[in-house]
Design a protein around this motif. Structure first.
Motif, PDB file in Angstrom:
ATOM      1  N   PRO A   1     -24.903  17.893  13.696  1.00  0.00           N
ATOM      2  CA  PRO A   1     -25.274  17.777  15.104  1.00  0.00           C
ATOM      3  C   PRO A   1     -26.660  17.175  15.333  1.00  0.00           C
ATOM      4  O   PRO A   1     -26.988  16.805  16.452  1.00  0.00           O
ATOM      5  N   ALA A   2     -27.494  17.054  14.281  1.00  0.00           N
ATOM      6  CA  ALA A   2     -28.854  16.549  14.503  1.00  0.00           C
ATOM      7  C   ALA A   2     -28.821  15.038  14.621  1.00  0.00           C
ATOM      8  O   ALA A   2     -28.095  14.366  13.906  1.00  0.00           O
ATOM      9  N   GLY A   3     -29.595  14.481  15.543  1.00  0.00           N
ATOM     10  CA  GLY A   3     -29.684  13.040  15.681  1.00  0.00           C
ATOM     11  C   GLY A   3     -29.261  12.599  17.062  1.00  0.00           C
ATOM     12  O   GLY A   3     -28.953  13.415  17.936  1.00  0.00           O
ATOM     13  N   ALA A   4     -29.258  11.264  17.275  1.00  0.00           N
ATOM     14  CA  ALA A   4     -28.938  10.721  18.588  1.00  0.00           C
ATOM     15  C   ALA A   4     -27.486  10.966  18.954  1.00  0.00           C
ATOM     16  O   ALA A   4     -27.145  11.140  20.117  1.00  0.00           O
ATOM     17  N   VAL A   5     -26.615  10.967  17.937  1.00  0.00           N
ATOM     18  CA  VAL A   5     -25.205  11.255  18.167  1.00  0.00           C
ATOM     19  C   VAL A   5     -24.785  12.363  17.204  1.00  0.00           C
ATOM     20  O   VAL A   5     -25.489  12.653  16.249  1.00  0.00           O
ATOM     21  N   VAL A   6     -23.642  12.960  17.489  1.00  0.00           N
ATOM     22  CA  VAL A   6     -23.130  13.988  16.583  1.00  0.00           C
ATOM     23  C   VAL A   6     -22.150  13.336  15.623  1.00  0.00           C
ATOM     24  O   VAL A   6     -21.221  12.650  16.045  1.00  0.00           O
ATOM     25  N   LYS A   7     -22.419  13.519  14.332  1.00  0.00           N
ATOM     26  CA  LYS A   7     -21.534  12.911  13.335  1.00  0.00           C
ATOM     27  C   LYS A   7     -20.540  13.958  12.859  1.00  0.00           C
ATOM     28  O   LYS A   7     -20.929  15.055  12.471  1.00  0.00           O
ATOM     29  N   VAL A   8     -19.260  13.588  12.918  1.00  0.00           N
ATOM     30  CA  VAL A   8     -18.215  14.530  12.528  1.00  0.00           C
ATOM     31  C   VAL A   8     -17.413  13.930  11.374  1.00  0.00           C
ATOM     32  O   VAL A   8     -16.978  12.775  11.447  1.00  0.00           O
ATOM     33  N   GLU A   9     -17.287  14.712  10.289  1.00  0.00           N
ATOM     34  CA  GLU A   9     -16.457  14.270   9.161  1.00  0.00           C
ATOM     35  C   GLU A   9     -15.116  14.973   9.241  1.00  0.00           C
ATOM     36  O   GLU A   9     -15.056  16.185   9.451  1.00  0.00           O
ATOM     37  N   LEU A  10     -14.024  14.194   9.082  1.00  0.00           N
ATOM     38  CA  LEU A  10     -12.680  14.777   9.154  1.00  0.00           C
ATOM     39  C   LEU A  10     -11.843  14.279   7.989  1.00  0.00           C
ATOM     40  O   LEU A  10     -12.204  13.301   7.331  1.00  0.00           O
ATOM     41  N   THR A  11     -10.725  14.984   7.735  1.00  0.00           N
ATOM     42  CA  THR A  11      -9.729  14.414   6.816  1.00  0.00           C
ATOM     43  C   THR A  11      -8.359  14.464   7.476  1.00  0.00           C
ATOM     44  O   THR A  11      -8.037  15.413   8.196  1.00  0.00           O
ATOM     45  N   THR A  12      -7.562  13.444   7.203  1.00  0.00           N
ATOM     46  CA  THR A  12      -6.202  13.410   7.732  1.00  0.00           C
ATOM     47  C   THR A  12      -5.321  14.291   6.853  1.00  0.00           C
ATOM     48  O   THR A  12      -5.754  14.758   5.790  1.00  0.00           O
ATOM     49  N   ASP A  13      -4.092  14.463   7.279  1.00  0.00           N
ATOM     50  CA  ASP A  13      -3.146  15.244   6.484  1.00  0.00           C
ATOM     51  C   ASP A  13      -2.961  14.618   5.101  1.00  0.00           C
ATOM     52  O   ASP A  13      -2.776  15.309   4.103  1.00  0.00           O
ATOM     53  N   ALA A  14      -3.017  13.267   5.064  1.00  0.00           N
ATOM     54  CA  ALA A  14      -2.845  12.577   3.791  1.00  0.00           C
ATOM     55  C   ALA A  14      -4.104  12.647   2.928  1.00  0.00           C
ATOM     56  O   ALA A  14      -4.124  12.132   1.810  1.00  0.00           O
ATOM     57  N   GLY A  15      -5.157  13.252   3.469  1.00  0.00           N
ATOM     58  CA  GLY A  15      -6.373  13.396   2.676  1.00  0.00           C
ATOM     59  C   GLY A  15      -7.360  12.256   2.824  1.00  0.00           C
ATOM     60  O   GLY A  15      -8.342  12.190   2.104  1.00  0.00           O
TER      61      GLY A  15
ATOM     62  N   GLY B   1     -16.294  21.773  22.399  1.00  0.00           N
ATOM     63  CA  GLY B   1     -16.511  23.007  21.660  1.00  0.00           C
ATOM     64  C   GLY B   1     -15.996  22.925  20.240  1.00  0.00           C
ATOM     65  O   GLY B   1     -15.311  23.817  19.745  1.00  0.00           O
ATOM     66  N   LEU B   2     -16.290  21.814  19.559  1.00  0.00           N
ATOM     67  CA  LEU B   2     -15.756  21.607  18.214  1.00  0.00           C
ATOM     68  C   LEU B   2     -16.356  22.574  17.210  1.00  0.00           C
ATOM     69  O   LEU B   2     -17.526  22.945  17.285  1.00  0.00           O
ATOM     70  N   GLN B   3     -15.533  22.965  16.252  1.00  0.00           N
ATOM     71  CA  GLN B   3     -15.957  23.865  15.184  1.00  0.00           C
ATOM     72  C   GLN B   3     -15.431  23.325  13.864  1.00  0.00           C
ATOM     73  O   GLN B   3     -14.358  22.696  13.820  1.00  0.00           O
ATOM     74  N   LYS B   4     -16.123  23.630  12.824  1.00  0.00           N
ATOM     75  CA  LYS B   4     -15.654  23.276  11.490  1.00  0.00           C
ATOM     76  C   LYS B   4     -14.311  23.966  11.238  1.00  0.00           C
ATOM     77  O   LYS B   4     -14.131  25.135  11.616  1.00  0.00           O
ATOM     78  N   GLY B   5     -13.358  23.232  10.669  1.00  0.00           N
ATOM     79  CA  GLY B   5     -12.057  23.816  10.361  1.00  0.00           C
ATOM     80  C   GLY B   5     -10.999  23.580  11.428  1.00  0.00           C
ATOM     81  O   GLY B   5      -9.820  23.783  11.195  1.00  0.00           O
ATOM     82  N   MET B   6     -11.412  23.163  12.625  1.00  0.00           N
ATOM     83  CA  MET B   6     -10.450  22.874  13.691  1.00  0.00           C
ATOM     84  C   MET B   6      -9.614  21.662  13.359  1.00  0.00           C
ATOM     85  O   MET B   6     -10.071  20.752  12.673  1.00  0.00           O
TER      86      MET B   6
END
Lengths: 363, 274, 279
Positions: free
Chosen positions: A305-319, A335-340
């Motif tokens: 969450p730190a910085g000018a934008v919020v960076k979110v890392e995700l993985t697809t079902d295929a990995g 209201g994003l949370q890790k694991g959602m």
């Protein structure tokens, strides 16, 4: 003065540095030669300066063939990557050198040389350091001496090899804005080499992107950023997500979504597939699947969450990993949370055929 | 993009002129005269060549020259290392002067060294008079030759070892000590292996110089055939007897030894740079 | 100076051995030269130096060095320019060949010229016909001196110029400098201490060479004797005091050389020019 480089090829032993390269530098513009190391950009700059002789091809200055002119006859200003200041001379003498070595008939008077050096030192903001030796200067100061020295002979063209490469990040930022202002002030046709896409996009009027000794794309910073001509350019100019799609007829299928294939991919080819590129800030996240946009389900792995934008890392079902960037308000709203698990949608993207993206290499 | 070697640019002027001059001068002064020597030796015929270079008097001179050079170079390895060690590691008054004078044998003409050592070592000399009662004769014996060769060879070892010793990593030594190694163990196991290549190079340089040495040896050796006659002196003797073919034959043998040693030295230095 | 943990007795022992050896092998001979030279008083000393034969030996030594040193200087600069600033095949071989004269015995160095220019040599008969003398004459002495001092300047400059690269010269070229301007204004100031260092060593060897010159000189008094050869003759004729008097000139030359060498090393370190060979 305008510069044209036509069909230049240059090899060093077994290594081909440049293959059939053609570029145009319009008079008065500031042009960046951008590419990763090994792309041939420095070799091209040195060929323009006459410091390297091409195997074939021509260099034109204002339409006149300059290929056979020696480095000392080309009247170019060249700023070396490591400055190449004359270590045994003071700053003043470094700047005066080009005028002092002129043949007697063309050499300015002592007073004229003196005035010109002072004028240049003022221009590069080093007026009071004329008596210093190069070893006593900081990197940024050396860079400016090198620039003043190159300008002293009133060159028709200014060539700079990685002008900010050896400086630390803060000085780099300052110097490149300063270089832009200086260019606007004196209006001399300038070409500089860089491997830093931010630098090229921020400073230059036009950017030439080189890869493996070839020109990948040439255009204004906006053109190359917004309309990259190849996967390589897209990838090189910023962070990127890549998705694999299927091509059927004139449609590209991405997940559950279909869209029109770009024109060059149609004609019912039996293409094995398409690669879709999208920049992180062009992705959106939502709890519901959006309509009219290609989307995937993906799980949030990490949030920065730190910085000018919020960076979110995700993985697809295929990995497959996905990087997204969201404005802070949007992040808080969701209201994003890790694991959602969320839906990732693509607002804008660029589709290349798989064959094309193989050519790009390095991705 | 920047293969450094290839960037030695051809835009600088003067390549043809300087290389041309270099090759011409090298050929005129060095290569042609050296080849002439081989040509001359070949023109004398193999039998004559072989008879000359295997003549017992000549063979005795090889034995002396090699033996004395070997002994002097070996001694210099020990003493050179010791002096370099003291110069690099221990403070003592007058050190700068000692350091500068280590090069005296390079700067002092060999003839001066020759007559001085002879004067010092003969039975009435400052040093010789104390050796005589002990039954040691230095002047006009192989021992005197070895002493002269030690004198001229010493700086080679000191100057080769000194920079390496300066660069031995202090941390490595301290690490060895912290692991419980004694001073002597540290030297044998940590420092010496780092110095060994430099010592070998220094030894070879000193040996090569000693093989060809003339000026400092010829006065002290006494020049008795079969006993204290060094090989370079035999060349001069043959020349004085107008035996050009004989002088050439021995000269060729010495040249071949020089070339072989030059290759060894080149190899050692190349390896040290890696 | 690094701190060290050697026990005091080791330090004292090693230092003492080093200093005793230094005293016996280096200092004592140096002192002996001057003591022997002055053994019969200042009068004899100066008389030995003022002899016409001594003066002519000094003159010939200066002449030989005066020709050999500048020639080898020009050669050294040219060779270093070609080798350090350009790439070409066979470069490593060339560097080795330049070093060759150092590994040749001085006596052989003289011999090779006898075999070419001597009476029985290649050009001997032709030279005799035209009444020219090389061997047992001044030209032979000069040639032998050039040979033995051949590599000094080159081997000093080659590594120095290789380390400095070519960027400054390229910059000068782009700024419009011609070849000579590049060399004299950019390269030369960058190598001046290394150059001077090479010249000092070259000169010391040129003036002190004995073996090579001895072979080609013929020892004609007052004509083809250099200082070292004159010392030899005096010594062999049992004029020990005179021999050492003349030898003391060479010893002084050696001391001056060492002092100049130190000064140049110091200057070079100050100006940031690493010298290639510190001996």
């Amino acid at each position: 003065m305008s510069i044209e480089v036509q069909k230049i090829t240059k090899t060093f032993g077994d290594f081909t540095a440049l293959k059939d390269v053609t570029i145009k530098v319009p008079s008065g513009q500031l042009v960046a030669l951008l590419g990763p190391s090994g792309s041939g950009k420095t070799t091209l700059l040195r060929i323009i300066a006459g410091l390297e002789v091409p195997d074939s091809g021509t260099v034109l200055f204002d339409g006149a063939d300059a290929t056979s002119r020696s480095a000392r006859e080309r009247q170019v200003g060249f700023v070396f990557q490591h400055y190449a200041l004359f270590r045994n001379m003071s700053v003043f003498e470094n700047v005066a050198f080009g005028m002092r070595v002129k043949p007697k008939s063309e050499r300015p008077t002592k007073q004229a040389i003196n005035d010109r050096v002072h004028e240049l030192l003022r221009l590069v903001q080093l007026e009071r350091l004329g008596d210093r030796q190069p070893a006593q200067l900081s990197g940024g100061q050396r860079q400016r001496v090198a620039l003043a020295r190159a300008l002293a002979v009133q060159p028709k063209v200014l060539l700079l090899d990685e002008p900010f490469g050896a400086l630390d990040a803060k000085v780099r930022q300052e110097l490149r804005r300063w270089l832009r202002r200086l260019h606007d002030e004196i209006g001399i046709t300038s070409v500089f080499v860089t491997h830093d896409q931010d630098e090229a996009l921020e400073v230059a009027d036009r950017v030439v992107i080189l890869h493996d000794g070839r020109v990948e794309q040439e255009g204004t910073p906006e053109e190359v950023y917004e309309h990259p001509a190849s996967p390589f350019v897209y990838n090189f100019l910023g962070n990127v997500n890549l998705f694999h799609g299927r091509v059927e007829g004139s449609k590209v299928h991405l997940g559950d979504f279909s869209m029109d294939a770009p024109p060059d991919m149609e004609n019912g080819q039996t293409d094995p597939g398409a690669v879709v590129y999208a920049r992180p800030h062009l992705l959106d996240l939502d709890h519901e699947p959006p309509k009219n946009r290609p989307h995937f389900k993906a799980k949030i792995v990490h949030i920065h969450p730190a910085g000018a934008v919020v960076k979110v890392e995700l993985t697809t079902d295929a990995g497959n990993p996905i990087n997204a960037e969201l404005p802070h308000e949007r992040y808080r709203g969701l209201g994003l949370q890790k694991g959602m698990t969320v839906f990732v949608s693509v607002r804008d993207m660029k589709v290349f055929s798989k064959a094309q993206s193989m050519l790009g290499g390095g991705i | 993009m920047k293969p450094k070697k290839l960037r030695k640019s051809s835009v600088l002027p003067g390549f043809g002129l300087t290389l041309g001059f270099t090759l011409a001068y090298l050929s005129l002064i060095v290569l042609i005269p050296l080849s002439a020597t081989f040509a001359k030796a070949a023109s004398g015929g193999w039998a004559h060549f072989w008879n000359t270079v295997t003549d017992p008097r000549v063979v005795a001179s090889y034995r002396l020259t090699f033996g004395a050079s070997l002994a002097a170079a070996a001694f210099n390895v020990v003493m050179g290392l010791l002096i370099a060690w003291v110069l690099v590691r221990y403070p003592f008054p007058g050190k700068r002067i000692v350091d500068a004078l280590i090069d005296l044998p390079f700067a002092l003409p060999t003839a001066v060294a020759g007559i001085t050592l002879t004067t010092l070592l003969n039975a009435h000399g400052w040093v010789g008079r104390y050796l005589e009662p002990l039954g040691i004769k230095a002047a006009f014996t192989p021992l005197g030759i070895v002493i002269a060769l030690i004198f001229i060879g010493l700086p080679f070892v000191v100057r080769t070892v000194e920079p390496v010793l300066q660069n031995v990593d202090a941390e490595v030594e301290q690490a060895a000590a912290s692991l419980g190694a004694g001073r002597f163990q540290t030297f044998v196991r940590v420092i010496f292996p780092e110095l060994a290549p430099a010592l070998l190079t220094g030894f070879t340089l000193a040996f090569a110089r000693a093989i060809g040495e003339y000026g400092s040896v010829v006065f002290i050796s006494g020049n008795m055939p079969m006993r204290t006659e060094i090989t370079p002196l035999l060349i001069i003797t043959k020349l004085e007897q107008y035996d050009y073919a004989g002088a050439t034959a021995i000269g060729v043998v010495m040249l071949l030894i020089s070339f072989a040693l030059l290759l060894v030295i080149n190899f050692l230095q190349r390896r040290a740079e890696l | 100076m690094r701190s060290n943990s050697d026990p005091l007795w080791v330090r004292l022992l090693l230092t003492s051995v080093a200093l005793v050896f230094f005293g016996l092998f280096l200092l004592l001979p140096l002192v002996a030269v001057f003591t022997e030279a002055l053994r019969k008083g200042l009068g004899t000393y100066f008389a030995a130096l003022a002899e016409p034969e001594a003066l002519s030996a000094v003159w010939l030594t200066l002449l030989a060095a005066g020709i050999a040193v500048p020639l080898n200087l020009v050669f050294g600069v040219a060779a270093a320019w070609a080798i350090a600033k350009f790439d070409f095949p066979g470069k490593q071989v060339l560097i080795t060949l330049i070093d060759l004269p150092f590994s040749v015995s001085p006596v052989v160095s003289g011999l090779i010229y006898v075999l070419i220019f001597g009476l029985q040599g290649w050009f001997g008969p032709w030279l005799a016909e035209h009444n020219l003398k090389v061997i047992f004459a001044v030209p032979g002495i000069v040639l032998a001196t050039i040979f033995v001092t051949f590599p000094f300047v080159a081997r000093e400059l080659i590594p120095l110029m290789q380390a400095q690269g070519t960027e400054e010269e390229q910059a000068a070229r782009v700024l419009g400098a011609r070849g000579w301007q590049i060399f004299s204004r950019v390269t030369l100031p960058n190598i001046k201490w290394g150059l001077l260092y090479g010249v000092i060593l070259c000169n010391a060897r040129a003036m002190g060479e004995f073996g090579a010159v001895s072979v080609v000189s013929g020892h004609i008094r007052g004509r083809t004797n250099t200082i070292p050869l004159h010392v030899e003759i005096l010594y062999n004729e049992y004029h020990a005091a005179a021999a050492f008097a003349v030898a003391s000139l060479l010893a002084i030359l050696a001391l001056v050389t060492l002092a100049a060498k130190m000064a140049v090393e110091w200057k070079a370190r100050q100006s940031g020019q690493e010298l290639a060979h510190e001996h």
